[in-house]
Design an enzyme around this catalytic site. Structure first.
Site, mmCIF file in Angstrom:
data_model
loop_
_atom_site.group_PDB
_atom_site.id
_atom_site.type_symbol
_atom_site.label_atom_id
_atom_site.label_comp_id
_atom_site.label_asym_id
_atom_site.label_seq_id
_atom_site.Cartn_x
_atom_site.Cartn_y
_atom_site.Cartn_z
ATOM 1 N N TYR A 154 0.843 -1.213 0.000
ATOM 2 C CA TYR A 154 0.000 0.000 0.000
ATOM 3 C C TYR A 154 0.874 1.258 0.000
ATOM 4 O O TYR A 154 0.480 2.300 -0.498
ATOM 5 C CB TYR A 154 -0.971 -0.039 1.177
ATOM 6 C CG TYR A 154 -2.253 0.722 0.926
ATOM 7 C CD1 TYR A 154 -3.068 0.426 -0.163
ATOM 8 C CD2 TYR A 154 -2.637 1.763 1.772
ATOM 9 C CE1 TYR A 154 -4.234 1.131 -0.396
ATOM 10 C CE2 TYR A 154 -3.809 2.472 1.553
ATOM 11 C CZ TYR A 154 -4.599 2.149 0.470
ATOM 12 O OH TYR A 154 -5.752 2.855 0.247
ATOM 13 N N LYS A 161 -3.422 8.084 2.991
ATOM 14 C CA LYS A 161 -4.658 7.842 3.759
ATOM 15 C C LYS A 161 -4.522 8.368 5.190
ATOM 16 O O LYS A 161 -5.491 8.860 5.769
ATOM 17 C CB LYS A 161 -5.021 6.356 3.765
ATOM 18 C CG LYS A 161 -5.480 5.817 2.421
ATOM 19 C CD LYS A 161 -6.662 6.578 1.836
ATOM 20 C CE LYS A 161 -7.261 5.893 0.619
ATOM 21 N NZ LYS A 161 -8.226 6.737 -0.104
HETATM 22 O O1 0WD Z 1 -10.508 -1.949 -1.621
HETATM 23 C C1 0WD Z 1 -10.896 -0.872 -2.052
HETATM 24 N N1 0WD Z 1 -11.363 -0.759 -3.273
HETATM 25 C C2 0WD Z 1 -10.871 0.319 -1.142
HETATM 26 C C3 0WD Z 1 -10.947 1.590 -1.666
HETATM 27 C C4 0WD Z 1 -10.731 0.075 0.301
HETATM 28 C C5 0WD Z 1 -10.743 1.280 1.093
HETATM 29 C C6 0WD Z 1 -10.808 2.524 0.531
HETATM 30 N N2 0WD Z 1 -10.889 2.672 -0.832
HETATM 31 C C7 0WD Z 1 -10.953 4.024 -1.373
HETATM 32 C C8 0WD Z 1 -9.959 4.359 -2.463
HETATM 33 O O2 0WD Z 1 -8.672 4.598 -1.943
HETATM 34 C C9 0WD Z 1 -10.606 5.623 -3.018
HETATM 35 O O3 0WD Z 1 -10.330 6.725 -2.168
HETATM 36 O O4 0WD Z 1 -12.203 4.249 -1.956
HETATM 37 C C10 0WD Z 1 -12.099 5.300 -2.904
HETATM 38 C C11 0WD Z 1 -12.769 4.857 -4.193
HETATM 39 O O5 0WD Z 1 -12.028 3.813 -4.774
HETATM 40 P P1 0WD Z 1 -12.679 2.575 -5.548
HETATM 41 O O6 0WD Z 1 -14.142 2.694 -5.599
HETATM 42 O O7 0WD Z 1 -12.041 1.367 -4.976
HETATM 43 O O8 0WD Z 1 -12.015 2.721 -6.988
HETATM 44 P P2 0WD Z 1 -12.524 3.237 -8.432
HETATM 45 O O9 0WD Z 1 -13.794 2.584 -8.806
HETATM 46 O O10 0WD Z 1 -11.370 3.066 -9.351
HETATM 47 O O11 0WD Z 1 -12.797 4.780 -8.193
HETATM 48 C C12 0WD Z 1 -11.786 5.693 -7.892
HETATM 49 C C13 0WD Z 1 -11.883 6.812 -8.895
HETATM 50 C C14 0WD Z 1 -11.067 6.763 -10.196
HETATM 51 O O12 0WD Z 1 -11.109 5.709 -10.868
HETATM 52 P P3 0WD Z 1 -9.786 5.298 -11.771
HETATM 53 O O13 0WD Z 1 -9.799 3.826 -11.597
HETATM 54 O O14 0WD Z 1 -10.099 5.799 -13.108
HETATM 55 O O15 0WD Z 1 -8.528 5.923 -11.180
HETATM 56 O O16 0WD Z 1 -11.327 8.000 -8.467
HETATM 57 C C15 0WD Z 1 -11.403 8.879 -9.575
HETATM 58 C C16 0WD Z 1 -11.542 8.058 -10.810
HETATM 59 O O17 0WD Z 1 -12.829 8.089 -11.307
HETATM 60 N N3 0WD Z 1 -10.232 9.688 -9.768
HETATM 61 C C17 0WD Z 1 -10.331 10.999 -9.977
HETATM 62 N N4 0WD Z 1 -11.413 11.807 -10.016
HETATM 63 C C18 0WD Z 1 -11.184 13.099 -10.267
HETATM 64 N N5 0WD Z 1 -9.957 13.608 -10.470
HETATM 65 C C19 0WD Z 1 -9.023 11.447 -10.172
HETATM 66 C C20 0WD Z 1 -8.856 12.822 -10.436
HETATM 67 N N6 0WD Z 1 -7.655 13.360 -10.639
HETATM 68 N N7 0WD Z 1 -8.171 10.388 -10.076
HETATM 69 C C21 0WD Z 1 -8.924 9.318 -9.844
#
Ligand code: 0WD
Length: 272
Positions: A154, A161
């Site tokens: 991580y 975080k």
């Molecule tokens: O296990 C997990 N999936 C966990 C996720 C466990 C605990 C926390 N999280 C957190 C992540 O760290 C994040 O903060 O949850 C949050 C959402 O993550 P997610 O739902 O797991 O991932 P995803 O569906 O990929 O959504 C995150 C999105 C990006 O997707 P991509 O894959 O294209 O990077 O964050 C957005 C984007 O849509 N994103 C941005 N939005 C605006 N401006 C930017 C940006 N510069 N960069 C990424």
């Protein structure tokens, strides 16, 4: 209908596996009206149909690292959606090479990208939305156990975080003047697009399932429902909080995995 009459902006949907999708669904099911953002053109194709699914055509381009996008966001929301009662920040990013190997090898560039996109974005987005946020509103971000504790691979995202969780507390005080609450959900691991960038993520999923009190991994629906609670008036007395939705994994002081006499990996309670 717990969220009837409430309007919210959802930032961080990449597809219908995203945690933000689960939160949007829970809020919509309880009567909320939603607006959405997308990061870039390829993601617009994914986000627009999702907005339609939730009866919304309030969709805005937003790269959280783009000041022009941030500066125009409030005006756009005000003119075609109206003031909001809640905001979901579900955004994180670090270069893939920083999420494998050793933390010691993190470059200045990777460190800055992770902090800008995953931490400062909560501060800048909150600030950008304040002019259109109703008093008594609620802001929610997503964090992970890799902030307060060591999690393999991580790396810099753990440091981000930790800073994000601290930012929740500082923002909670500043926004408290207007009775606006700021909280985080620390979600257990879920297979999403962002998670696929983390080295050995399948092992993390298996480990969590074996060791969590509930013996399972959480779903985006489960995180969504807890998120809806933190965005609703049901949690009016809660702010600055990091709320774990992880099947209880974070409470464990001892793993369930042990070695038997032959050195084979077994469940701890089967050890003699
Ligand atoms: O296990 C997990 N999936 C966990 C996720 C466990 C605990 C926390 N999280 C957190 C992540 O760290 C994040 O903060 O949850 C949050 C959402 O993550 P997610 O739902 O797991 O991932 P995803 O569906 O990929 O959504 C995150 C999105 C990006 O997707 P991509 O894959 O294209 O990077 O964050 C957005 C984007 O849509 N994103 C941005 N939005 C605006 N401006 C930017 C940006 N510069 N960069 C990424």
């Amino acid at each position: 209908m717990i969220m009837k009459g409430k309007k919210g902006l959802i930032v961080g949907i990449a597809n219908n596996k995203s945690i933000a999708y689960g939160i949007a669904k829970a809020c919509h099911d309880q009567g909320a009206q939603l607006a959405f953002t997308y990061l870039n053109e390829p993601l617009e194709k994914r986000v627009r149909p999702i907005a339609k699914e939730f009866n919304s055509d309030a969709v805005y381009e937003l790269d959280v690292n783009n000041d022009e996008h941030l500066n125009s966001l409030a005006d756009s929301i005000k003119s075609d959606f109206g003031n909001i009662d809640f905001l979901v920040h579900s955004v994180a990013f670090a270069p893939r090479e920083a999420l494998e190997g050793s933390f010691l090898d993190t470059t200045r560039e990777a460190f800055n990208i992770a902090m800008q996109t995953s931490v400062f974005s909560l501060v800048s987005l909150t600030k950008a939305c304040m002019p259109v946020m109703n008093d008594g509103g609620s802001i929610l971000t997503l964090t992970y156990l890799g902030g307060p504790k060591y999690i393999p691979h991580y790396n810099v995202m753990g440091v981000a975080k930790a800073a994000l969780e601290s930012s929740v507390r500082y923002l909670a005080v500043d926004c408290g003047d207007r009775n606006i609450r700021v909280n985080a959900i620390s979600a257990g691991p879920i297979k999403t697009l962002a998670a696929s960038g983390i080295g050995d993520f399948r092992t993390i999923l298996k480990w969590n399932e074996a060791n969590a009190p509930l013996k399972k991994n959480v779903t985006t629906d489960e995180v969504g429902n807890s998120g809806m609670y933190l965005l609703s008036d049901l949690s009016k007395g809660v702010t600055g909080e990091i709320h774990y939705v992880d099947a209880g994994y974070n409470i464990m002081g001892m793993g369930a995995i042990a070695k038997d006499d032959e050195g084979k990996t077994i469940l701890a309670w089967d050890a003699k």
